[in-house]
Design a protein around this motif. Structure first.
Motif, PDB file in Angstrom:
ATOM      1  N   THR A   4      -2.106  22.523  61.063  1.00  0.00           N
ATOM      2  CA  THR A   4      -2.231  21.116  60.778  1.00  0.00           C
ATOM      3  C   THR A   4      -2.539  20.967  59.310  1.00  0.00           C
ATOM      4  N   THR A   5      -1.802  20.080  58.679  1.00  0.00           N
ATOM      5  CA  THR A   5      -2.093  19.854  57.277  1.00  0.00           C
ATOM      6  C   THR A   5      -3.317  18.988  57.181  1.00  0.00           C
ATOM      7  N   GLN A   6      -4.086  19.260  56.216  1.00  0.00           N
ATOM      8  CA  GLN A   6      -5.358  18.550  56.140  1.00  0.00           C
ATOM      9  C   GLN A   6      -5.707  18.432  54.689  1.00  0.00           C
ATOM     10  N   ALA A   7      -6.014  17.212  54.315  1.00  0.00           N
ATOM     11  CA  ALA A   7      -6.326  17.007  52.914  1.00  0.00           C
ATOM     12  C   ALA A   7      -7.643  17.678  52.596  1.00  0.00           C
ATOM     13  N   ARG A  13      -5.907  11.643  48.202  1.00  0.00           N
ATOM     14  CA  ARG A  13      -5.229  10.993  49.318  1.00  0.00           C
ATOM     15  C   ARG A  13      -6.270  10.233  50.128  1.00  0.00           C
ATOM     16  N   PRO A  14      -5.810   9.203  50.835  1.00  0.00           N
ATOM     17  CA  PRO A  14      -6.759   8.463  51.660  1.00  0.00           C
ATOM     18  C   PRO A  14      -7.403   9.378  52.706  1.00  0.00           C
ATOM     19  N   GLY A  15      -6.714  10.442  53.074  1.00  0.00           N
ATOM     20  CA  GLY A  15      -7.289  11.371  54.039  1.00  0.00           C
ATOM     21  C   GLY A  15      -8.410  12.176  53.428  1.00  0.00           C
ATOM     22  N   GLY A  16      -8.464  12.183  52.121  1.00  0.00           N
ATOM     23  CA  GLY A  16      -9.471  12.999  51.459  1.00  0.00           C
ATOM     24  C   GLY A  16     -10.814  12.330  51.481  1.00  0.00           C
TER      25      GLY A  16
ATOM     26  N   ALA B 107     -11.422  11.270  58.367  1.00  0.00           N
ATOM     27  CA  ALA B 107     -10.055  11.639  58.010  1.00  0.00           C
ATOM     28  C   ALA B 107      -9.409  10.630  57.077  1.00  0.00           C
ATOM     29  N   ASN B 170      -9.186  17.015  61.972  1.00  0.00           N
ATOM     30  CA  ASN B 170      -8.020  17.792  61.558  1.00  0.00           C
ATOM     31  C   ASN B 170      -6.742  17.190  62.096  1.00  0.00           C
ATOM     32  N   TYR B 171      -6.800  16.721  63.335  1.00  0.00           N
ATOM     33  CA  TYR B 171      -5.579  16.185  63.927  1.00  0.00           C
ATOM     34  C   TYR B 171      -5.227  14.831  63.326  1.00  0.00           C
ATOM     35  N   SER B 173      -5.792  13.695  60.455  1.00  0.00           N
ATOM     36  CA  SER B 173      -5.249  13.794  59.098  1.00  0.00           C
ATOM     37  C   SER B 173      -3.764  14.089  59.130  1.00  0.00           C
ATOM     38  N   SER B 174      -3.270  14.671  60.230  1.00  0.00           N
ATOM     39  CA  SER B 174      -1.855  15.027  60.285  1.00  0.00           C
ATOM     40  C   SER B 174      -1.004  13.868  60.803  1.00  0.00           C
TER      41      SER B 174
END
Lengths: 335, 288
Positions: A4-7, A13-16, B107, B170-171, B173-174
């Motif tokens: 899974t990609t994860q910031a 990124r907003p995910g960060g 996330a 983790n999920y 974020s994807s």
């Protein structure tokens, strides 16, 4: 295996995470709303963590400094320590027990031996299962059984299999090898030909631990093995490397990171383990570790103060190990 | 024979021998457990060396005796199953609900202290459980919450939440941000986005995490022992097996039937979740 990609924390990124690179001091209203919403969502999790994790650790410190017996609990308040007489009596009490140092040493040996054995078994299983064969996924699922089996069931099956009266292992040992009955979980030591005296119950408990946790190492090493690029092996084969040489120069270096993390996690968890030993021997026959001793102080001797002191010693030892390990890793990474 | 040829041959044999060894190592205790659960205890005492039951002696008496209530001459295991299912079920609901909220914040949202939250999520698991157990035991005893399901549920919730949060984060974020932004432009609130976009898109991951939480609560022993042991009617399945063996004197084969019964839900849950669970746990460690 997909990843899974994860910031990474701190990316933009907003995910960060952290809002970096913003020039303006004052966050915009929408940013502030976003942050407020985030805190709202996090609140229950933070509250639970503070009340059930952070505060207990702090209470534990105050409890360990007081003389507190279970019957006096009626008057206990979290802030009672402000008036109570504080001191290190509990620490003195638990460390001056005759068996204290041997119990501490046994805990380290238990954690170390169980960790190393479960890692070796897991590595071995992953290497054997590496290339596809018919039924591999079924075997893979079977190999995870010790880890997912409820621990009470696993411990009870082991106790039954190894029972001196009706255990299948003793029955087969008697029929085929002419053993005399062995009480694996009740006998402190045994004299073996060639080897000498072996701590029997303690070794059996370690064997159980290795058996129960090798699937954990297996899953991770197996996943890592699938991710090693094929061309490395092709190149090694062209260079004439044998299988053992390929392992030494290609496979093992690729696994080193995963093995180091697994070693650390398993060591910590085995070091803290209470349930396995409690279920197998109850801490008898030379298997008493610090966790069992803490439980004894708390329940058996109704002395929460001493139990708290000993649990802090356990945590402190673990912290020291952790620090040494992290330092050592950092130095090796630099070299 | 050259070293090459020798190694080729050696490892071909060693590989199959190793696979056979591991199949025995993991399969044998399972066979023992299943085999004994169908035998009367007299048969075990007469023939301890027998692995599988004779066809003529197969006996479901162990299952009926362990499950039926004490009034009916059994060991009341059905009640323990009810207790464990209740405790584990409530834990799953709490852990997932608050885990989803927190994971979404971790996330997607920007706030001060995010890196601290992200870095400290899994710290809980490095501490010895007994460091929490002693003060919690003192507190809940003081509050008169022993024996009490509430105390146990609160504790299980607190100790499964970090991993749920970690795996869900983790999920989440994807999940592509575009879908969320589209929903926002269409006028969905932030909570609406979580409910109508994130949750449906992450359903498999959420189910997996739920199963994981359920399995840990179902299997937990230490806190159940500390908080529930005094009252036989409050025992969980884990406590039931242990206490029936240690203090009640239950026939081994009957208890084995109990072990099979408590293993079934775990095996079913795990086979449903296996792929996601192993990938969820190992992802991140396999990156090159």
């Amino acid at each position: 295996m997909t990843t899974t990609t994860q910031a990474p924390p701190g990316s933009d990124r907003p995910g960060g995470a952290t809002p970096r690179g913003r020039r303006d001091r004052k966050p915009s209203p929408s940013r502030r709303r976003e942050a407020r919403f985030a805190y709202l969502l996090l609140l229950p999790a933070i509250l639970a963590t503070v009340v059930l994790v952070v505060l207990p650790v702090l209470w534990n410190v105050t409890i360990s400094l007081q003389s507190l017996r279970l019957i006096e609990l009626r008057n206990f308040t979290p802030f009672g320590f402000l008036q109570a007489e504080l001191g290190f009596d509990n620490f003195r009490l638990v460390t001056q027990q005759r068996e204290f140092w041997s119990t501490a040493g046994r805990t380290v040996v238990y954690a170390l031996a169980g960790t190393v054995l479960s890692l070796l078994l897991g590595l071995w299983a992953a290497l054997a299962m590496r290339r596809p064969f018919r039924g591999r996924s079924a075997v893979k699922a079977l190999l995870l059984v010790p880890y997912v089996l409820p621990v009470v069931a696993a411990a009870f099956v082991w106790r039954t299999m190894l029972s001196p009266q009706y255990g299948i292992v003793n029955a087969w040992g008697q029929d085929w090898f002419g053993w005399s009955r062995v009480d694996f979980f009740g006998q402190q030591s045994i004299d073996l030909p060639l080897v000498g005296t072996v701590p029997l119950a303690f070794s059996t408990v370690i064997a159980f631990e290795a058996w129960r946790y090798f699937p954990f190492a297996f899953i991770f090493v197996y996943a890592r093995l699938q991710a090693i690029p094929k061309h490395l092996y092709e190149a090694a084969t062209i260079d004439g490397a044998t299988i053992t040489q390929q392992f030494r120069h290609v496979t093992f270096p690729a696994l080193r990171g995963v093995l180091a993390v697994l070693f650390l996690l398993r060591f910590i968890w085995n070091f803290n383990d209470f349930t396995n030993i409690y279920l197998l021997t109850g801490g008898g026959a030379g298997t008493r570790v610090i966790s069992i001793e803490i439980y004894e102080w708390l329940i058996g001797r109704s002395n929460p103060g001493a139990a708290a002191a000993l649990s802090l010693i356990l945590a402190a030892v673990m912290l020291v190990v952790l620090t040494v390990y992290v330092r050592w890793q950092a130095r090796r990474d630099q070299a | 024979m050259s070293r090459h040829a020798f190694e080729e041959r050696f490892f071909r044999i060693a590989r199959w021998a190793s696979i056979a060894f591991f199949v025995c190592l993991t399969g044998f205790p399972l066979v023992v457990m299943l085999g004994l659960s169908f035998r009367p205890v007299s048969s075990l005492l007469n023939e301890p060396g027998r692995l599988l039951p004779r066809l003529s002696e197969i006996d479901l008496g162990g299952y009926t005796r362990i499950l039926s209530s004490r009034e009916d001459g059994g060991f009341g295991f059905a009640g323990f199953i009810g207790n464990s299912a209740y405790i584990a079920g409530v834990t799953v609901v709490l852990s997932l609900t608050f885990g989803i909220f927190a994971a979404y914040a971790a996330a997607r949202l920007r706030y001060r202290g995010a890196s601290f939250v992200n870095a400290s999520i899994l710290m809980v698991y490095l501490f010895p459980p007994l460091v929490f157990a002693v003060p919690l035991f003192v507190m809940f005893t003081r509050l008169g919450m022993r024996p009490s399901f509430t105390a146990v549920i609160i504790i299980y919730f607190a100790y499964t939440l970090p991993l749920a949060l970690y795996m869900l984060r983790n999920y989440f974020s994807s999940v592509p941000v575009d879908i969320e932004e589209a929903a926002r432009i269409d006028g969905a609130s932030r909570l609406g986005v979580i409910r109508h976009v994130i949750v449906p898109l992450s359903a498999p991951a959420i189910a997996t995490v739920g199963i994981y939480v359920f399995m840990s609560a179902w299997d937990e022993f230490l806190f159940a022992l500390l908080f529930l042991v005094e009252d036989r009617d409050s025992w969980t399945v884990a406590l039931g097996i242990n206490q029936l063996e240690a203090n009640v004197g239950t026939p081994t084969t009957v208890l084995m039937a109990g072990c099979v019964v408590i293993t079934i839900p775990v095996v079913v849950a795990f086979s449903l979740a296996q792929r996601f669970l192993t990938e969820g746990l190992t992802s991140g460690s396999v990156k090159d």
